[in-house]
Write an enzyme that holds these catalytic residues in place. Structure first.
Site, PDB file in Angstrom:
ATOM      1  N   ARG A 147       0.865  -1.193   0.000  1.00  0.00           N
ATOM      2  CA  ARG A 147       0.000   0.000   0.000  1.00  0.00           C
ATOM      3  C   ARG A 147       0.891   1.228   0.000  1.00  0.00           C
ATOM      4  NH1 ARG A 147      -4.127   1.903   4.801  1.00  0.00           N
ATOM      5  NH2 ARG A 147      -2.333   3.024   5.612  1.00  0.00           N
ATOM      6  N   TYR A 159      -3.492  11.606   6.924  1.00  0.00           N
ATOM      7  CA  TYR A 159      -3.662  10.160   7.101  1.00  0.00           C
ATOM      8  C   TYR A 159      -2.618   9.348   6.333  1.00  0.00           C
ATOM      9  CZ  TYR A 159      -5.131   5.460   6.498  1.00  0.00           C
ATOM     10  OH  TYR A 159      -5.112   4.103   6.470  1.00  0.00           O
ATOM     11  N   ASP A 212      -5.108   3.849  -0.151  1.00  0.00           N
ATOM     12  CA  ASP A 212      -6.266   4.034   0.734  1.00  0.00           C
ATOM     13  C   ASP A 212      -6.679   5.515   0.738  1.00  0.00           C
ATOM     14  OD1 ASP A 212      -8.115   4.024   2.764  1.00  0.00           O
ATOM     15  OD2 ASP A 212      -6.862   2.934   4.198  1.00  0.00           O
ATOM     16  N   HIS A 214      -9.226   6.661   2.479  1.00  0.00           N
ATOM     17  CA  HIS A 214      -9.766   6.918   3.825  1.00  0.00           C
ATOM     18  C   HIS A 214     -11.052   7.744   3.823  1.00  0.00           C
ATOM     19  CE1 HIS A 214      -8.688   6.649   8.213  1.00  0.00           C
ATOM     20  NE2 HIS A 214      -8.378   5.466   7.711  1.00  0.00           N
ATOM     21  N   GLU A 238      -8.825   1.890  -2.084  1.00  0.00           N
ATOM     22  CA  GLU A 238      -9.645   1.566  -0.906  1.00  0.00           C
ATOM     23  C   GLU A 238     -10.361   2.797  -0.353  1.00  0.00           C
ATOM     24  OE1 GLU A 238      -7.230   0.124   2.309  1.00  0.00           O
ATOM     25  OE2 GLU A 238      -8.842   0.413   3.751  1.00  0.00           O
ATOM     26  N   GLU A 264     -13.765  -1.516   5.981  1.00  0.00           N
ATOM     27  CA  GLU A 264     -13.148  -1.733   7.294  1.00  0.00           C
ATOM     28  C   GLU A 264     -14.014  -1.202   8.436  1.00  0.00           C
ATOM     29  OE1 GLU A 264      -9.445   0.399   6.544  1.00  0.00           O
ATOM     30  OE2 GLU A 264     -10.091   2.000   7.886  1.00  0.00           O
ATOM     31  N   ARG A 285     -13.526  -5.407   2.984  1.00  0.00           N
ATOM     32  CA  ARG A 285     -12.437  -5.323   3.949  1.00  0.00           C
ATOM     33  C   ARG A 285     -12.866  -5.507   5.401  1.00  0.00           C
ATOM     34  NH1 ARG A 285      -8.208  -2.213   4.393  1.00  0.00           N
ATOM     35  NH2 ARG A 285      -7.448  -4.303   4.723  1.00  0.00           N
ATOM     36  N   GLU A 341      -4.256  -7.515   4.944  1.00  0.00           N
ATOM     37  CA  GLU A 341      -3.339  -6.445   5.376  1.00  0.00           C
ATOM     38  C   GLU A 341      -2.521  -6.936   6.568  1.00  0.00           C
ATOM     39  OE1 GLU A 341      -5.439  -3.049   6.870  1.00  0.00           O
ATOM     40  OE2 GLU A 341      -3.722  -1.715   6.614  1.00  0.00           O
ATOM     41  N   TRP A 404     -12.371  11.771   8.823  1.00  0.00           N
ATOM     42  CA  TRP A 404     -11.025  11.246   9.071  1.00  0.00           C
ATOM     43  C   TRP A 404     -10.926   9.869   8.453  1.00  0.00           C
ATOM     44  CZ3 TRP A 404      -8.486   7.044  11.345  1.00  0.00           C
ATOM     45  CH2 TRP A 404      -7.080   7.121  11.205  1.00  0.00           C
TER      46      TRP A 404
HETATM   47  C1  CS2 Z   1      -6.559   1.866   7.767  1.00  0.00           C
HETATM   48  C2  CS2 Z   1      -6.355   1.876   9.248  1.00  0.00           C
HETATM   49  O1  CS2 Z   1      -5.464  -0.176   7.675  1.00  0.00           O
HETATM   50  C3  CS2 Z   1      -6.204   0.584   7.080  1.00  0.00           C
HETATM   51  O2  CS2 Z   1      -6.628   0.405   5.958  1.00  0.00           O
HETATM   52  O3  CS2 Z   1      -7.581   2.533   7.181  1.00  0.00           O
HETATM   53  O4  CS2 Z   1      -5.107   2.446   9.499  1.00  0.00           O
HETATM   54  C4  CS2 Z   1      -7.408   2.581  10.087  1.00  0.00           C
HETATM   55  O5  CS2 Z   1      -7.355   3.939   9.900  1.00  0.00           O
HETATM   56  C5  CS2 Z   1      -7.227   2.253  11.542  1.00  0.00           C
HETATM   57  O6  CS2 Z   1      -7.140   0.883  11.685  1.00  0.00           O
HETATM   58  C6  CS2 Z   1      -8.361   2.792  12.389  1.00  0.00           C
HETATM   59  O7  CS2 Z   1      -8.308   2.236  13.657  1.00  0.00           O
HETATM   60 MG    MG Z   2      -8.172   1.569   5.291  1.00  0.00          MG
END
Ligand code: CS2
Ligand code: MG
Length: 404
Positions: A147, A159, A212, A214, A238, A264, A285, A341, A404
């Site tokens: 990634r 991020y 990602d 986010h 992602e 996620e 995910r 991951e 976020w």
């Molecule tokens: C993320 C994470 O792993 C990922 O794809 O988006 O870093 C996520 O922000 C954190 O696990 C939140 O707790």
């Molecule tokens: Mg993520």
């Protein structure tokens, strides 16, 4: 056979984790991961007060009925705190059941569909050069999927970016209130295609590249990014848009052939039903711990299989080795696995959770240890007390509150 006791353990071996330990009258226990990054105590209290009393005296083999009891019995269904609590109990019961039957958990879920589990790691840097250096290091270490996130000129703290050169990325920050980051979508959209052009050139065609977003784009912005990244053949993009709006993915899907990953933050089948049924994403995910456990994730994986969607679990360091092991056993057993991951752990975390799974040359490997193959070192519980920590929040550069 009966459940006799449930313990909820909250501690901080390098970062906060919540662990459930379900004991049986056979002297065997099962472990579940109840960690919800930044909201740990809400889940631990929920389990202690509202789930534990109903478990005592039940048979640990009745995983389906116990899951339905907690899911249907709450009335206020779904939600991350509720589903993580139910998920931790469910994982612990499957661990216990497999230990009692003396088999690795995947044997109860369909047996072995593969011998090893493809992983992706993070190649994060502060600048183009630093990021390329990181990606090449990870390739050298054996990762086949990486990634890629990097700092954006003009934005100080965003991020996925390491704060200091060489530092490990850890989003939760110990404090009484959340840390604030900043964001500018147009700077981001101009930067990312240039980043991937350079990274692809440096790394060659063999490595899978991931990114990602986010949850920060609108559907049309996401469509533009997907389209502009097409020449660099990403493994996936992602979380481009906030996951609440499943319908947004219709527009994105119509504009780009870049594969899409999401989920996620999902916690039930209903968070991804439209996405799966309309084949709007390529990878789901959901983490087993946040998705309500093995019991519902088996069903979600079956629905995803029907729609050509792969299960590619979230595996950050804020999911404990117990939660990771639960996902590894699930994806060993199902046919439609994509990638897992894997960020690895700090020394203190490894010491706190001795485990049988191993990472080697880009893949995670399970062995024949009964159950999940993870334990918790109870001698270290008092040594590492819980420290309140938050995920950051995010504002646009003019101060507007943002995702976020
Ligand atoms: C993320 C994470 O792993 C990922 O794809 O988006 O870093 C996520 O922000 C954190 O696990 C939140 O707790
Ligand atoms: Mg993520």
């Amino acid at each position: 056979m009966k459940i006799t006791k449930v313990q909820v353990i909250v501690h901080c071996p390098a970062r906060n984790f919540v662990t459930v330990k379900v004991h049986s009258d056979q002297g065997v226990y099962g472990l579940g991961d109840a960690t919800l990054n930044g909201r740990e105590l809400a889940v631990s209290k929920y389990i202690e007060e509202y789930l534990t009393p109903s478990l005592i005296g039940k048979s640990p083999f009745d995983t389906e009925d116990i899951w339905q009891f907690f899911y249907k019995g709450v009335y206020w269904r779904r939600g991350a705190v509720n589903m993580t609590a139910i998920g931790a109990i469910d994982i612990a019961l499957w661990d216990l059941k497999a230990k009692l039957l003396n088999v690795p958990l995947y044997q109860l879920l369909g047996g072995k569909s593969r011998n090893k589990i493809l992983t992706y790691c993070h190649g994060h840097g502060t600048s183009f050069e630093d990021t390329i250096e990181k990606v090449l290091e990870k390739k050298e270490a054996g990762y086949e999927a990486i990634r890629v996130q990097s700092g954006i000129p003009g934005l100080d703290k965003i991020y996925g970016m390491n704060t200091k050169k060489g530092a490990k990325y850890e989003p939760a920050i110990a404090a009484e209130t959340p840390f604030e980051e900043e964001w500018d979508t147009s700077k981001y959209l101009n930067h990312v295609p240039r980043l991937f052009e350079k990274v692809r050139e440096a790394v060659g065609d063999e490595v899978h590249l991931l990114h990602d977003g986010h949850h920060r784009l609108t559907p049309i912005e996401a469509a533009r990014l997907g389209k502009e990244l097409e020449p660099f053949h990403l493994f996936w993009l992602e979380d481009l848009v906030a996951g609440e709006m499943q319908e947004s993915f219709r527009l994105i899907r119509n504009h780009t052939t870049t594969p899409l990953a999401l989920g996620e933050v999902f916690n039930t089948m209903f968070d991804c039903k439209t996405l799966l049924e309309e084949e709007l994403i390529d990878h789901l995910r959901m983490a087993v711990s946040h998705g309500g456990g093995i019991t519902p994730m088996k069903k979600i994986a079956a629905l995803a299989e029907l729609h050509h969607v792969k299960i590619s679990p979230h595996g950050p360091s804020d999911i404990s080795p117990i939660g990771i092991a639960a996902a590894l056993h699930l994806v060993t057993a199902i046919n439609n696995f994509g990638v897992h991951e894997y960020m690895g752990y700090e020394e203190q975390t490894l010491e706190a959770f001795p485990h049988a799974f191993k990472w080697e040359k880009g893949y995670l490997h399970l062995d024949e240890t009964p159950g999940l193959g993870v334990d918790i070192n109870m001698d270290l519980v008092d040594k590492y007390p819980y420290k309140k920590a938050f995920l950051p929040v995010n504002r646009l550069t003019d101060g507007t509150m943002f995702h976020w």
